[in-house]
Design a protein around this motif. Structure first.
Motif, PDB file in Angstrom:
ATOM      1  N   PHE B  12       0.788  -9.577   6.482  1.00  0.00           N
ATOM      2  CA  PHE B  12       2.242  -8.617   6.694  1.00  0.00           C
ATOM      3  C   PHE B  12       1.920  -7.322   6.864  1.00  0.00           C
ATOM      4  CE2 PHE B  12       4.811 -12.491   6.072  1.00  0.00           C
ATOM      5  CZ  PHE B  12       5.653 -12.394   7.233  1.00  0.00           C
ATOM      6  N   VAL B  15      -0.078  -6.275   9.816  1.00  0.00           N
ATOM      7  CA  VAL B  15       0.594  -6.636  11.009  1.00  0.00           C
ATOM      8  C   VAL B  15       1.556  -5.348  11.190  1.00  0.00           C
ATOM      9  CG1 VAL B  15       2.540  -7.667  12.278  1.00  0.00           C
ATOM     10  CG2 VAL B  15       0.716  -8.920  11.082  1.00  0.00           C
ATOM     11  N   LEU B  16       2.151  -4.899  10.147  1.00  0.00           N
ATOM     12  CA  LEU B  16       2.964  -3.450   9.713  1.00  0.00           C
ATOM     13  C   LEU B  16       2.357  -2.441  10.276  1.00  0.00           C
ATOM     14  CD1 LEU B  16       5.969  -3.273   9.230  1.00  0.00           C
ATOM     15  CD2 LEU B  16       5.176  -2.511   6.908  1.00  0.00           C
ATOM     16  N   THR B  19       1.268  -2.330  14.077  1.00  0.00           N
ATOM     17  CA  THR B  19       2.372  -2.015  15.016  1.00  0.00           C
ATOM     18  C   THR B  19       2.926  -0.682  14.525  1.00  0.00           C
ATOM     19  OG1 THR B  19       3.842  -3.172  13.432  1.00  0.00           O
ATOM     20  CG2 THR B  19       2.880  -4.538  15.414  1.00  0.00           C
ATOM     21  N   THR B  20       2.560   0.069  13.673  1.00  0.00           N
ATOM     22  CA  THR B  20       3.012   1.268  13.570  1.00  0.00           C
ATOM     23  C   THR B  20       2.112   2.386  13.164  1.00  0.00           C
ATOM     24  OG1 THR B  20       3.487   0.806  11.020  1.00  0.00           O
ATOM     25  CG2 THR B  20       5.404   0.413  12.541  1.00  0.00           C
ATOM     26  N   ALA B  21       1.778   2.710  11.918  1.00  0.00           N
ATOM     27  CA  ALA B  21       0.849   3.802  11.347  1.00  0.00           C
ATOM     28  C   ALA B  21      -0.438   3.823  12.267  1.00  0.00           C
ATOM     29  CB  ALA B  21       0.830   3.522   9.983  1.00  0.00           C
ATOM     30  N   LEU B  24      -1.367   6.432  14.693  1.00  0.00           N
ATOM     31  CA  LEU B  24      -1.326   7.670  14.249  1.00  0.00           C
ATOM     32  C   LEU B  24      -2.826   8.372  14.486  1.00  0.00           C
ATOM     33  CD1 LEU B  24       0.955   8.711  11.151  1.00  0.00           C
ATOM     34  CD2 LEU B  24       1.040   9.689  13.508  1.00  0.00           C
ATOM     35  N   PHE B  56      -4.146 -18.349  12.495  1.00  0.00           N
ATOM     36  CA  PHE B  56      -3.470 -18.631  13.497  1.00  0.00           C
ATOM     37  C   PHE B  56      -2.259 -17.829  13.552  1.00  0.00           C
ATOM     38  CE2 PHE B  56       0.005 -21.240  15.187  1.00  0.00           C
ATOM     39  CZ  PHE B  56      -0.653 -21.430  16.399  1.00  0.00           C
ATOM     40  N   TYR B  60      -0.543 -15.025  16.198  1.00  0.00           N
ATOM     41  CA  TYR B  60       0.593 -15.481  16.791  1.00  0.00           C
ATOM     42  C   TYR B  60       1.521 -14.218  16.515  1.00  0.00           C
ATOM     43  CZ  TYR B  60       4.594 -18.461  18.147  1.00  0.00           C
ATOM     44  OH  TYR B  60       5.475 -19.000  18.858  1.00  0.00           O
ATOM     45  N   SER B  61       1.462 -13.751  15.515  1.00  0.00           N
ATOM     46  CA  SER B  61       2.395 -12.508  15.132  1.00  0.00           C
ATOM     47  C   SER B  61       2.097 -11.531  16.030  1.00  0.00           C
ATOM     48  CB  SER B  61       2.350 -12.230  13.698  1.00  0.00           C
ATOM     49  OG  SER B  61       0.928 -11.605  13.346  1.00  0.00           O
ATOM     50  N   VAL B  64       3.674 -12.413  19.381  1.00  0.00           N
ATOM     51  CA  VAL B  64       5.162 -12.008  18.990  1.00  0.00           C
ATOM     52  C   VAL B  64       5.413 -10.630  19.333  1.00  0.00           C
ATOM     53  CG1 VAL B  64       7.104 -12.055  17.542  1.00  0.00           C
ATOM     54  CG2 VAL B  64       5.657 -14.023  17.703  1.00  0.00           C
ATOM     55  N   PHE B  65       4.703  -9.708  18.952  1.00  0.00           N
ATOM     56  CA  PHE B  65       4.763  -8.343  19.061  1.00  0.00           C
ATOM     57  C   PHE B  65       4.212  -7.513  20.196  1.00  0.00           C
ATOM     58  CE2 PHE B  65       5.506  -8.853  14.399  1.00  0.00           C
ATOM     59  CZ  PHE B  65       6.791  -8.328  14.434  1.00  0.00           C
TER      60      PHE B  65
END
Lengths: 292, 167
Positions: B12, B15-16, B19-21, B24, B56, B60-61, B64-65
């Motif tokens: 997680f 993924v976070l 998609t964000t940091a 930078l 998987f 998949y995530s 999704v993003f």
């Protein structure tokens, strides 16, 4: 009992247990391909995991993204500050260079203007005139002189009149091969015959240590007023006639004596002269233009 | 169980981060594929059914993003896990540099898998331009970060697997 069950595990189950990772991997690959094919054909109407994942991640993403933006802003501001500091330094340097260049150009322009004035002035003088630059000043309190960068090799001779576009400066009193000494009008030992342009009264402008230049030998009866312009008479044969010498600043008549006191402000300030013209001794009068 | 929860949390987190940091980092359009590193780690050091499912779900995530089509990254990461798992039967990797090399190779496999799947189910016209360039850069970025992530994951795994001291 359990041991027995394990020993007598069906071969199929044993195979599955042994290769569970491999089989599940293949299964996942197959599953993903199925999803992919369904999604590509548009058969995948609803995605059960995606929305859940997005919902779960959304608050975290918002928080982290806000932090990222904040860090990004800080980084950007820092980078901008560093960039601005560098740019500022460059601009300062550039400004200094431009300032130096500007000073140089101003100096060139001033020199150009002075030389142009001298050239104009020279065209009004007899053809035997020379241009020279000032390279030194008086080394003594008691004398007022200049040193020029031209001497006998360049045609300078003792007794030549030294003038500038502003007016009379002095007279050459000593000459070397590549230099000449000029006795200024402000020196107590100098003197030039002058005429009051308005009343035509005559006198001799000479320097003095205490009161500045004065006009000597002006009769009490002569009409001299403050502001009168004094020009060379040309009678002593050194200065061409009609050159401006200075302006009367003060007149005073004592109760006794033959002459009156006349103070003069010289037209050419010796301390600000950088180029001069040297005129050979002649009684040739100046052209009418300069007389005005 | 605790280890699975740790890996789930790490997944997680990655993924976070991805998609964000990680945007930078001054790498232009390249985002280091830390999820791929995690898949490789699982394939090499923790080959279980849970890891297969984890790979998987990670893929998949990503779908999704950020994927244009569901299943693209799930396919690619599952394939990467499979390839790493099969290769882990032949090689034993415990060196950081070697792990970086495996991640580099895995990234290339993932790139090829994405390209193949895109060609089959989408159009790959836009992918060909600068494909090798981006594939190599992506692989290099992932490989560069792999030793650090491997180190942290190993530490976490050891910590979780350490037997509790009796009181």
């Amino acid at each position: 009992m359990i041991l027995l069950e394990a020993q007598f595990e069906p071969p199929m189950l044993a195979f599955l247990r042994k290769n569970q990772v491999l089989l599940s991997s293949f299964l996942c690959v197959f599953l993903s391909l199925t999803i992919l094919a369904a999604a590509a054909k548009g058969h995948l109407k609803s995605d059960p995991i995606g929305p859940l994942l997005v919902t779960l991640m959304r608050p975290l993403q918002i928080g982290v993204q806000a932090m990222v933006f904040w860090i990004g802003d800080i980084g950007e501001v820092s980078a901008r500050l560093v960039r601005l500091a560098g740019e500022n330094q460059q601009l300062r340097q550039h400004l200094q260079e431009l300032e130096a260049e500007r000073n140089r150009l101003l100096e060139v322009e001033a020199t150009n203007r002075r030389l142009r004035e001298i050239l104009d002035f020279r065209s009004q003088l007899p053809s035997e005139s020379l241009t020279a630059g000032v390279i030194g000043n008086s080394a003594s309190t008691w004398f007022r002189s200049l040193t020029l960068d031209k001497g006998s090799n360049e045609g300078v001779s003792k007794g030549m009149a030294v003038v500038s576009p502003a007016g009379v400066v002095g007279q050459v009193v000593a000459v070397t091969a590549h230099g000449a000494k000029v006795l200024l009008l402000t020196d107590p030992h100098s003197g030039v015959d002058v005429i009051n342009q308005r009343s035509r009264a005559r006198g001799i402008v000479a320097g003095s240590l205490d009161e500045g230049p004065i006009v000597k030998y002006v009769k009490r009866s002569e009409d001299i007023q403050t502001g009168d312009r004094l020009i060379t008479s040309g009678l002593e044969g050194v200065f061409p006639k009609g050159l401006l010498v200075g302006t009367v600043t003060k007149t005073r008549k004592k109760s006794f004596g033959l002459f009156q006191y006349v103070g003069v402000e010289l037209a050419a300030d010796p301390s600000r002269i950088e180029e001069v013209l040297l005129v050979a001794p002649a009684a040739t009068p100046l052209k009418e233009k300069n007389l005005s | 169980m605790k280890l699975s929860l740790l890996f789930l949390a790490v997944g997680f987190l990655l993924v976070l981060l991805q998609t964000t940091a990680l945007h930078l980092l001054p790498l232009g359009p390249i985002v280091p594929d830390l999820m791929l590193v995690l898949c490789v780690y699982w394939g090499l050091n923790h080959p279980t059914v849970a890891a297969v499912l984890g790979s998987f779900i990670l893929g998949y995530s990503v779908d999704v993003f950020s994927s244009p089509l569901l299943g693209l990254n799930a396919f690619a990461t599952s394939l990467v896990f499979l390839a790493v798992y099969l290769s882990s039967r032949c090689i034993w990797i415990h060196d950081s540099l070697l792990s970086a090399a495996v991640v580099f190779a895995a990234s290339l496999i993932k790139g090829l898998a994405l390209l193949t799947a895109s060609s089959l189910f989408l159009t790959a016209d836009g992918l060909w331009r600068g494909l090798i360039h981006y594939m190599l850069l992506d692989a290099l970025a992932a490989a560069a970060l792999a030793p650090v992530l491997f180190f942290l994951l190993r530490r976490g795994q050891r910590y979780m697997e350490a037997p509790e001291m009796p009181l």
